[in-house]
Scaffold this active site. Structure first.
Site, PDB file in Angstrom:
ATOM      1  N   HIS A 186       0.809  -1.232   0.000  1.00 44.52           N
ATOM      2  CA  HIS A 186       0.000   0.000   0.000  1.00 44.52           C
ATOM      3  C   HIS A 186       0.834   1.272   0.000  1.00 44.52           C
ATOM      4  O   HIS A 186       0.389   2.318   0.478  1.00 44.52           O
ATOM      5  CB  HIS A 186      -0.961  -0.008   1.201  1.00 44.52           C
ATOM      6  CG  HIS A 186      -2.318   0.522   0.887  1.00 44.52           C
ATOM      7  ND1 HIS A 186      -2.784   1.736   1.343  1.00 44.52           N
ATOM      8  CD2 HIS A 186      -3.318   0.004   0.142  1.00 44.52           C
ATOM      9  CE1 HIS A 186      -4.016   1.934   0.917  1.00 44.52           C
ATOM     10  NE2 HIS A 186      -4.363   0.897   0.174  1.00 44.52           N
ATOM     11  N   HIS A 285      -6.206  -2.751 -11.470  1.00 44.05           N
ATOM     12  CA  HIS A 285      -6.672  -2.327 -10.152  1.00 44.05           C
ATOM     13  C   HIS A 285      -8.157  -2.007 -10.250  1.00 44.05           C
ATOM     14  O   HIS A 285      -8.597  -1.340 -11.185  1.00 44.05           O
ATOM     15  CB  HIS A 285      -5.879  -1.081  -9.755  1.00 44.05           C
ATOM     16  CG  HIS A 285      -6.237  -0.484  -8.433  1.00 44.05           C
ATOM     17  ND1 HIS A 285      -6.859   0.735  -8.312  1.00 44.05           N
ATOM     18  CD2 HIS A 285      -6.024  -0.925  -7.172  1.00 44.05           C
ATOM     19  CE1 HIS A 285      -7.015   1.031  -7.041  1.00 44.05           C
ATOM     20  NE2 HIS A 285      -6.513   0.035  -6.323  1.00 44.05           N
TER      21      HIS A 285
END
Length: 383
Positions: A186, A285
């Site tokens: 992340h 994504h």
């Protein structure tokens, strides 16, 4: 056929839909969501709409060039997302006009179904939830993903590294050797600490470490890729082909552009082609809604170097509330961890316009935003 209207609908902080209406009665839909910034992107779409009103929607690439480059200033998450939603809607119209799914217009399907993966995140302080991961794999999925617990220090403690490894060992034990797991870092981790984590966890055989570094440090990702056997994935915060060149040259295994951010179907198809030359695969994504997912699926079917498709919405049945804006939700119902190839025109889904209009939330133009994290000393920490 001419475009007569360009409309935006805010359904949540993670769902901003675009509708292009035409004088032929056909409508094209796209998802222009930039998470927690729906009002900003909606304003950009209003500004870009002048390029499209009165135009024939069919020359999609020509429109993409003007939308992307016509304002002199270009690129970035806001304009990239605005163009992405409009581009998806243009492709949807093109498919409906020619009565073919988008993947057929991109050269035809490379596969019959699309491999999915979803999240198996744990509670605060835990990298994964093994029982959740086991249930997902038992339902037929061959890949799950979890995010590293945070915040993560620049060079975090031996105790946090040990906990990270324990969590991954438990995850591996839960899903067995026949399934894969990816770990999303992340953008919370420094180059040096990412190398320590990879060394410590490599024995658990992760399928990939995702976004180990902040996007502004993309040029450094080769240092990590060259130092570990763990495959590296990245790209959700990169917005054009040029931004993918350094990470591909750095040796990433998987690129993860978001078709709702990175210029839409037009640009992500090109990114996939670029990645193929570097022996890298595509895993778009998609932490968004069904329209964004449908756009991803069209790309997944059309490119030879597809790896797996992320989703965060409930695809377990046609009765899922996450699919309620579709007239044909069965199209996006997962079957043993895969989506069957949709055969409908355009995006392959039929959006319920009345449901979208009823769900529009103008109050969300002032969003709540992401969680805000701090280190123990009060300094800012990456979420």
């Amino acid at each position: 056929m001419r475009i007569t209207t360009v409309e935006t609908f805010v359904l949540s902080e993670r769902q901003l839909l675009v509708r292009l209406g035409t004088d032929e009665g056909l409508a094209g839909w796209g998802d222009a969501t930039l998470e927690h910034r729906p009002g900003t992107v909606a304003a950009a779409i209003r500004e870009l709409s002048g390029y499209l009103i009165g135009e024939d929607p069919l020359p999609v690439t020509a429109h993409w060039q003007r939308l992307t480059r016509g304002g002199f200033y270009r690129g970035g998450p806001v304009l990239g997302s605005a163009v992405a939603g409009l581009d998806q809607a243009l492709w949807d119209l093109r498919g409906k006009w020619f009565r073919a799914p988008i993947h057929q217009l991109l050269g035809g399907p490379c596969r019959d179904r699309v491999r999915l993966y979803t999240h198996a995140g744990g509670p605060p302080g835990q990298t994964a939830a093994p029982e959740r991961a086991r249930a997902v794999v038992e339902s037929g999925y061959t890949l799950v993903k979890a995010s590293i617990a945070g915040p993560v220090g620049f060079l975090d403690s031996a105790a946090t590294i040990a906990r990270f490894v324990e969590d991954l060992e438990a995850l591996r034990q839960a899903i067995g050797a026949g399934a894969d797991f990816g770990i999303d870092l992340h953008g919370r981790v420094s180059v040096r600490h990412a190398r320590r984590l990879a060394d410590a966890a490599a024995h658990t055989r992760p399928a990939f470490f995702e976004e180990p570094l902040r996007p502004e440090h993309s040029r450094l990702i080769g240092q990590l890729a060259a130092s570990t056997s763990v495959p590296i994935a990245t790209g959700e915060r990169l917005f054009c082909r040029e931004e993918f060149v350094p990470v591909l040259e750095g040796g990433v295994a998987i690129v993860q552009p978001d078709p709702a951010h990175a210029g839409g179907i037009t640009e992500v198809f090109r990114i996939a082609t670029l990645a193929e030359s570097y022996d890298a695969q595509l895993a778009p994504h998609c932490p968004l809604g069904p329209v964004a997912l449908a756009a991803c699926v069209q790309l997944d079917l059309a490119v030879p170097n597809f790896y797996a498709q992320e989703h965060v919405i409930d695809l377990s049945s046609a009765g899922s509330s996450d699919l309620a804006i579709l007239r044909d939700p069965e199209t996006l119902v997962a079957r043993s961890g895969y989506l069957d190839r949709p055969t409908g025109p355009g995006l392959g889904i039929e959006v319920d316009e009345d449901a979208v209009r009823a769900a529009h939330r103008p109050d969300l133009l002032v969003p709540a935003g992401n969680p805000s994290w701090n280190y123990p000393d009060g300094g800012f920490a990456e979420w």
